[in-house]
Design a protein around this motif. Structure first.
Motif, mmCIF file in Angstrom:
data_model
loop_
_atom_site.group_PDB
_atom_site.id
_atom_site.type_symbol
_atom_site.label_atom_id
_atom_site.label_comp_id
_atom_site.label_asym_id
_atom_site.label_seq_id
_atom_site.Cartn_x
_atom_site.Cartn_y
_atom_site.Cartn_z
ATOM 1 N N ARG A 320 16.107 93.662 -11.759
ATOM 2 C CA ARG A 320 16.254 95.128 -12.747
ATOM 3 C C ARG A 320 15.178 95.928 -12.397
ATOM 4 N NH1 ARG A 320 19.522 94.723 -17.394
ATOM 5 N NH2 ARG A 320 20.234 92.968 -17.955
ATOM 6 N N THR A 321 15.650 97.250 -12.207
ATOM 7 C CA THR A 321 14.919 98.277 -11.569
ATOM 8 C C THR A 321 14.894 99.512 -12.602
ATOM 9 O OG1 THR A 321 15.962 99.158 -9.853
ATOM 10 C CG2 THR A 321 14.378 97.478 -9.313
ATOM 11 N N PRO A 322 13.831 100.516 -12.805
ATOM 12 C CA PRO A 322 14.401 101.316 -13.576
ATOM 13 C C PRO A 322 14.868 102.567 -12.634
ATOM 14 C CG PRO A 322 11.966 101.235 -12.949
ATOM 15 C CD PRO A 322 12.461 99.984 -12.574
ATOM 16 N N ASP A 350 30.077 112.264 -17.066
ATOM 17 C CA ASP A 350 29.448 112.506 -18.403
ATOM 18 C C ASP A 350 28.662 111.661 -18.783
ATOM 19 O OD1 ASP A 350 29.100 113.521 -20.553
ATOM 20 O OD2 ASP A 350 30.973 113.051 -21.772
ATOM 21 N N HIS A 351 27.349 111.884 -18.814
ATOM 22 C CA HIS A 351 26.338 111.053 -19.187
ATOM 23 C C HIS A 351 25.139 111.603 -19.757
ATOM 24 C CE1 HIS A 351 23.693 112.559 -15.885
ATOM 25 N NE2 HIS A 351 24.974 112.871 -15.097
ATOM 26 N N ASP A 352 24.333 110.434 -20.316
ATOM 27 C CA ASP A 352 23.105 110.861 -21.085
ATOM 28 C C ASP A 352 22.052 111.296 -20.127
ATOM 29 O OD1 ASP A 352 24.579 110.612 -23.256
ATOM 30 O OD2 ASP A 352 23.699 108.630 -23.772
ATOM 31 N N ARG A 353 21.049 111.643 -20.245
ATOM 32 C CA ARG A 353 19.714 111.935 -19.700
ATOM 33 C C ARG A 353 18.910 110.759 -20.071
ATOM 34 N NH1 ARG A 353 18.880 116.439 -16.973
ATOM 35 N NH2 ARG A 353 20.295 118.169 -17.299
ATOM 36 N N ALA A 354 18.945 109.765 -18.981
ATOM 37 C CA ALA A 354 18.073 108.523 -19.502
ATOM 38 C C ALA A 354 17.749 107.668 -18.236
ATOM 39 C CB ALA A 354 18.975 107.548 -20.471
ATOM 40 N N THR A 355 16.799 106.791 -18.390
ATOM 41 C CA THR A 355 16.346 105.970 -17.501
ATOM 42 C C THR A 355 16.604 104.772 -17.865
ATOM 43 O OG1 THR A 355 14.456 107.326 -16.692
ATOM 44 C CG2 THR A 355 14.553 105.033 -16.094
ATOM 45 N N VAL A 356 17.463 103.868 -16.800
ATOM 46 C CA VAL A 356 18.059 102.539 -17.361
ATOM 47 C C VAL A 356 17.479 101.488 -16.471
ATOM 48 C CG1 VAL A 356 19.995 103.271 -18.429
ATOM 49 C CG2 VAL A 356 20.066 102.951 -16.044
ATOM 50 N N HIS A 357 17.352 100.149 -16.884
ATOM 51 C CA HIS A 357 16.824 99.265 -16.093
ATOM 52 C C HIS A 357 17.898 98.198 -15.655
ATOM 53 C CE1 HIS A 357 13.127 100.724 -17.901
ATOM 54 N NE2 HIS A 357 12.472 100.200 -16.965
ATOM 55 N N VAL A 358 18.451 98.525 -14.534
ATOM 56 C CA VAL A 358 19.705 97.684 -14.087
ATOM 57 C C VAL A 358 19.394 97.348 -12.514
ATOM 58 C CG1 VAL A 358 21.194 98.595 -15.738
ATOM 59 C CG2 VAL A 358 20.994 99.796 -13.651
ATOM 60 N N ARG A 392 21.045 99.345 -24.764
ATOM 61 C CA ARG A 392 22.560 99.159 -24.281
ATOM 62 C C ARG A 392 23.207 100.142 -23.155
ATOM 63 N NH1 ARG A 392 23.482 93.889 -24.181
ATOM 64 N NH2 ARG A 392 25.819 94.190 -24.083
ATOM 65 N N LEU A 393 23.625 99.979 -22.314
ATOM 66 C CA LEU A 393 24.441 101.052 -21.323
ATOM 67 C C LEU A 393 25.997 100.713 -21.549
ATOM 68 C CD1 LEU A 393 24.313 103.266 -19.505
ATOM 69 C CD2 LEU A 393 24.114 101.498 -17.726
ATOM 70 N N ARG A 394 26.462 101.779 -22.004
ATOM 71 C CA ARG A 394 28.050 101.633 -21.977
ATOM 72 C C ARG A 394 28.574 102.495 -20.911
ATOM 73 N NH1 ARG A 394 25.709 101.270 -26.928
ATOM 74 N NH2 ARG A 394 26.048 99.706 -28.129
ATOM 75 N N LEU A 395 29.356 102.078 -20.087
ATOM 76 C CA LEU A 395 30.008 102.684 -18.852
ATOM 77 C C LEU A 395 31.509 102.757 -19.145
ATOM 78 C CD1 LEU A 395 28.051 101.387 -15.844
ATOM 79 C CD2 LEU A 395 28.319 103.914 -16.644
ATOM 80 N N SER A 396 32.428 103.397 -18.736
ATOM 81 C CA SER A 396 33.718 103.623 -19.055
ATOM 82 C C SER A 396 34.536 104.356 -17.846
ATOM 83 C CB SER A 396 34.285 104.126 -20.503
ATOM 84 O OG SER A 396 33.766 105.548 -20.727
ATOM 85 N N CYS A 463 20.240 97.285 -20.884
ATOM 86 C CA CYS A 463 19.645 98.313 -19.810
ATOM 87 C C CYS A 463 18.082 98.672 -20.394
ATOM 88 C CB CYS A 463 20.292 99.521 -19.535
ATOM 89 S SG CYS A 463 20.262 100.795 -21.344
ATOM 90 N N ALA A 464 17.648 97.807 -21.102
ATOM 91 C CA ALA A 464 16.259 97.741 -21.757
ATOM 92 C C ALA A 464 15.415 97.352 -20.678
ATOM 93 C CB ALA A 464 15.877 97.159 -22.978
ATOM 94 N N SER A 465 14.093 97.909 -20.716
ATOM 95 C CA SER A 465 13.021 97.361 -19.809
ATOM 96 C C SER A 465 12.686 95.899 -20.051
ATOM 97 C CB SER A 465 11.712 98.153 -19.981
ATOM 98 O OG SER A 465 10.693 97.406 -19.215
ATOM 99 N N PRO A 466 12.847 94.962 -19.088
ATOM 100 C CA PRO A 466 12.547 93.402 -19.118
ATOM 101 C C PRO A 466 11.314 93.179 -19.635
ATOM 102 C CG PRO A 466 12.521 94.065 -16.925
ATOM 103 C CD PRO A 466 13.038 95.480 -17.535
ATOM 104 N N GLU A 467 11.078 92.203 -20.610
ATOM 105 C CA GLU A 467 9.782 91.831 -20.979
ATOM 106 C C GLU A 467 8.936 91.201 -19.988
ATOM 107 O OE1 GLU A 467 8.884 92.265 -24.194
ATOM 108 O OE2 GLU A 467 10.529 92.955 -24.804
ATOM 109 N N PRO A 468 7.528 91.661 -19.872
ATOM 110 C CA PRO A 468 6.712 91.248 -18.960
ATOM 111 C C PRO A 468 6.614 89.495 -19.035
ATOM 112 C CG PRO A 468 5.478 92.273 -20.638
ATOM 113 C CD PRO A 468 7.077 92.561 -20.968
#
Length: 470
Positions: A320-322, A350-358, A392-396, A463-468
């Protein structure tokens, strides 16, 4: 050298013992040291008390003898069994108890030393082995009428030695019984503690001996406790689950490969056999090679898809990377914009303005597969939508086509599952299976449904940041 070798070999022999034997031996050795220390302390305290009483009696007797010798009177009798003796400066016996008479209690060297002013204190006889006539004596110098006298006083040690010997016997008996009891308790406790481990071992051995019949079976782990042994059982069950899943993936991979690779290989073999059966023109050979090339490309695509599914199933290749969500969707949809324009269809994001960790290496091809399916099997406008909420990231991907056949929807994400209408178009039947594997590797799910306006395929992943790492 012999002692060093003997001690050096002890740990190796100790390690070869069973765990229960090692625990019992460790308990026995520890208890032996504790009991020896406690017995030594008790013996020392009792011996000190008895010696103190004996020395006190001897000191009292010494004072009585001092007064009698200086005054020239009769020598007093001391405690029961006590002895006395008076010598001149040359070691001659002047007066003594009837039991010793002329027998000298001091050696000539000791008599000379006392005459010079030294004081002698020593024991006669030993505690063990038992010797008769044990004494504790003291000799000192006394001046009487200008003459030097050596006075010797002695008291019997019999009662003191007998008490100490009885104490040693009692301590040895008590220590031995305590050691036996502690060893037995240690043995029972070790057996009880390791009994679940042995049960787990037998269960694992049974599972390993009959892996086919034991599929889905797990070790019996108590649910009413949480200790080291039960945690070990849960860990072993998780390990068995991973091994079973790995074996299932391996079997699935082999079954899929053997099933799907057989058809193109058979076709290639038939084409080559026909080409080699009789002389062919250059045009016919070119057609044969093109047909073989098509099957080879299909084999390469199929092999790559199977390998991708195997990697995703193992769960060891997700990094996972941001990444910006808009950039992810742009990169994934870019190869399909030209195809949509050629078919005069719209492709909207159509998408949000966000940074995801995938892991974009896997998520981009999954999105591309959904877009490719919408272009090949759907119709009308295509909408790629993404929103990030609560980690969570929801793609469709939605299109305006006729949708999936109702009986195909429950199997849409199965391997090599294809709707009847799409069997005439190129494909491996692994596209949606790969999408589902990508979703599962990101702790998510994939879902397809028919809507009044067409078809929608959705991916819901974490899609949250992984725990260290701890």
């Amino acid at each position: 050298m012999t002692v060093a070798v003997a001690w050096g070999g002890l740990p190796a022999r100790f390690r070869r013992l069973p765990v229960v034997g090692r625990l019992v031996l460790a308990v026995a050795l520890t208890m032996s040291l504790v009991l020896a220390g406690a017995a030594g302390l008790v013996y020392w305290r009792v011996e000190t008390a008895l010696d103190g009483q004996l020395d006190e009696d001897l000191a009292t007797y010494q004072q009585s003898l001092n007064h009698a010798v200086r005054d020239g009177g009769a020598l007093p009798s001391g405690p029961d069994g006590s002895l006395h003796q008076v010598l001149d400066a040359h070691g001659r016996v002047l007066r003594s108890s009837d039991t010793v008479r002329d027998q000298r209690l001091l050696t000539p060297a000791e008599g000379a030393a006392v005459a010079q002013g030294a004081t002698i204190r020593r024991d006669v006889g030993s505690l063990l082995p038992i010797t008769p006539g044990t004494l504790r004596l003291r000799a000192w110098r006394v001046t009487a009428g200008g003459q030097t006298r050596v006075v010797v006083a002695a008291v019997q040690r019999g009662h003191r030695d007998e008490a100490l010997r009885e104490l040693l016997a009692q301590l040895a008996l008590a220590s031995g019984l305590t050691l036996l009891a502690a060893s037995y308790v240690g043995y029972r406790a070790a057996r009880a503690a390791l009994r679940p481990v042995e049960r787990y071992r037998r269960g694992a051995a049974a599972l390993a001996a009959d892996a086919e019949d034991a599929r889905g079976l797990r070790l019996e782990v108590p649910t009413d406790r949480d200790d080291e042994i039960t945690r070990l059982g849960h860990t072993l069950n998780r390990m068995l689950g991973r091994l079973e899943a790995s074996a299932a993936r391996e079997h699935q991979f082999i079954a899929d490969a053997s099933h799907e690779l057989r058809t193109p290989l058979t076709l290639m073999r038939a084409e080559l056999d026909v080409a080699l059966h009789r002389p062919r023109t250059a045009e016919e050979l070119t057609g044969t090679l093109r047909s073989v090339d098509t099957e080879v490309r299909r084999l390469v695509t199929l092999a790559n898809a199977l390998l991708d599914l195997e990697q995703l199933g193992s769960g060891e290749h997700i990094e996972r990377t941001p990444i910006d969500l808009g950039r992810l969707l742009d990169d994934a949809s870019a190869p399909y914009r030209a195809a949509a324009e050629r078919e005069e269809r719209t492709l909207t994001l159509d998408h949000d303005r966000a940074t995801v960790h995938v892991d974009p290496r896997w998520l981009e091809p999954a999105i591309g597969t959904l877009l490719d399916n919408a272009l090949r099997h759907g119709s009308g406008a295509i909408l790629l939508r993404a929103e990030s909420r609560d980690g969570r990231l929801r793609l469709s991907v939605a299109d305006e086509g006729t949708g999936f056949p109702p009986d195909f929807l429950p199997h849409a994400f199965d391997r090599f599952s294809r709707a009847e209408a799409s069997r005439t178009t190129p494909g491996t039947g692994l596209g949606l299976a790969l999408v589902a594997a990508v979703a599962a590797s990101h702790d998510g799910t994939a879902h397809a449904e028919n809507t009044p306006s067409g078809t929608t395929v959705m991916i819901d992943i974490a899609c949250a940041s992984p725990e260290p790492a701890a």
